[in-house]
Design an enzyme around this catalytic site. Sequence first.
Site, short mmCIF file in Angstrom:
data_model
loop_
_atom_site.label_atom_id
_atom_site.label_comp_id
_atom_site.label_asym_id
_atom_site.label_seq_id
_atom_site.Cartn_x
_atom_site.Cartn_y
_atom_site.Cartn_z
N ARG B 37 -2.00 9.15 1.83
CA ARG B 37 -0.98 8.99 2.87
C ARG B 37 0.32 8.57 2.19
O ARG B 37 0.49 7.41 1.81
CB ARG B 37 -1.41 7.93 3.89
CG ARG B 37 -0.40 7.70 5.01
CD ARG B 37 -0.93 6.65 5.98
NE ARG B 37 -0.12 6.56 7.19
CZ ARG B 37 0.98 5.82 7.33
NH1 ARG B 37 1.41 5.09 6.32
NH2 ARG B 37 1.65 5.80 8.46
N SER B 106 -6.03 8.73 14.77
CA SER B 106 -5.66 7.34 15.07
C SER B 106 -5.53 7.15 16.57
O SER B 106 -4.81 7.92 17.22
CB SER B 106 -4.31 6.99 14.44
OG SER B 106 -4.40 7.01 13.04
N LYS B 135 2.30 -0.42 8.05
CA LYS B 135 2.80 0.76 8.76
C LYS B 135 3.89 0.34 9.71
O LYS B 135 3.67 -0.46 10.62
CB LYS B 135 1.68 1.42 9.58
CG LYS B 135 0.67 2.20 8.77
CD LYS B 135 -0.21 3.01 9.73
CE LYS B 135 -1.35 3.68 9.00
NZ LYS B 135 -2.20 4.46 9.92
#
Lengths: 214, 214
Positions: B37, B106, B135
Amino acid sequence: MKYDLYVVTSSELSRGRDTLEVVQAALAGGATIIQLREKHWPARKLVEVGREIRRLTLKAGAGFIVNDRLDVALALEADGVHIGQEDLPVDVARSLLGPGKILGVSVGSVEEAKEAIAQGADYLGVGSIFATTSKADAGPPVGVELIRQIKEKVNVPVVGIGGINLSNAAQVIEAGADGVAVISAVVSADDIESAARALLKVVQATKARLARPR
Amino acid sequence: MKYDLYVVTSSELSRGRDTLEVVQAALAGGATIIQLREKHWPARKLVEVGREIRRLTLKAGAGFIVNDRLDVALALEADGVHIGQEDLPVDVARSLLGPGKILGVSVGSVEEAKEAIAQGADYLGVGSIFATTSKADAGPPVGVELIRQIKEKVNVPVVGIGGINLSNAAQVIEAGADGVAVISAVVSADDIESAARALLKVVQATKARLARPR
């Protein structure tokens, strides 16, 4: 695909106008290809807006290309994907895309052009031809001469990109390009439809002039 | 796939250490899945680094998931892709990915969980469980209770994500999660391998304790 007037979207450069409104006006003015290029949009937004662009381009008989996101291009049943030198490797994109879709590649030299074709590109975006402020990563201008050099070496459609507007579009076609790719010359124009129409007219008139026996 | 210790990369949070060095150390510590990611990397870099991660994860017997970029996941022959609520629509991702690959989604509510499963998700990342700084778009913490609620409704593997560390990982497993997903608890640790090993131990010890007849 007709590469005459290849309009690349940019919401940042559209002066607050909605992307679909911009696309609709560009198509009304005769854009032959729309490329969805919104580097800062998440995939979901690309898919949502892209579905509408797919509908509008089909209705207008224009091509629809997605920048960078091959997965989004497949999801939208776009005509193809356009990648730069920092995007998916060309051979990887070719293999994921399958043979039925169009693969465009941005190149800035004869070497990159030959490499892109060897790896499966169907057309090339050559640039930046002139100085541009539309793409932060565009690199220094290469001039129309590069189009001539690339057209001598490779036998695929080529569009010039970068700083192209009404005053210099003819030079790009005269150098051998099959069309002009523009961002701000269309999407930032006061009157998008008229700007597109005027550019298309220059491209087509120049092509007609070049086709006449001398 | 074993979801016990699901480590998500983040070059920004790796304190200057190379992504491959981080992945290698996490795998040495027992990470069961690596998710690539890197929101700010161009596709070409994702492919280049991802090829090495594919090699390392295969060697370690760990899973390899790519965040967001389904095209990159396909290019790398990763085990699957993980998407958030702003990424490709779940049904679109499912159809592009084909049945042989793993699709993670998610979710931040029972409704999102049910919707994701209905559209073809294979596992869920539930969070943010605790407060997190990893995040920017993580949203407010939902607590471990959401894992319990989701596990009552859906029959797929679930990993908790968001603010999970050595001190609270057991709670996540006790609530019914199949594993913990972490970013900074591993990639920002002084000793990545030891941090991964300690987390895995908590997860596995908690699972063993829960499995014992009471």
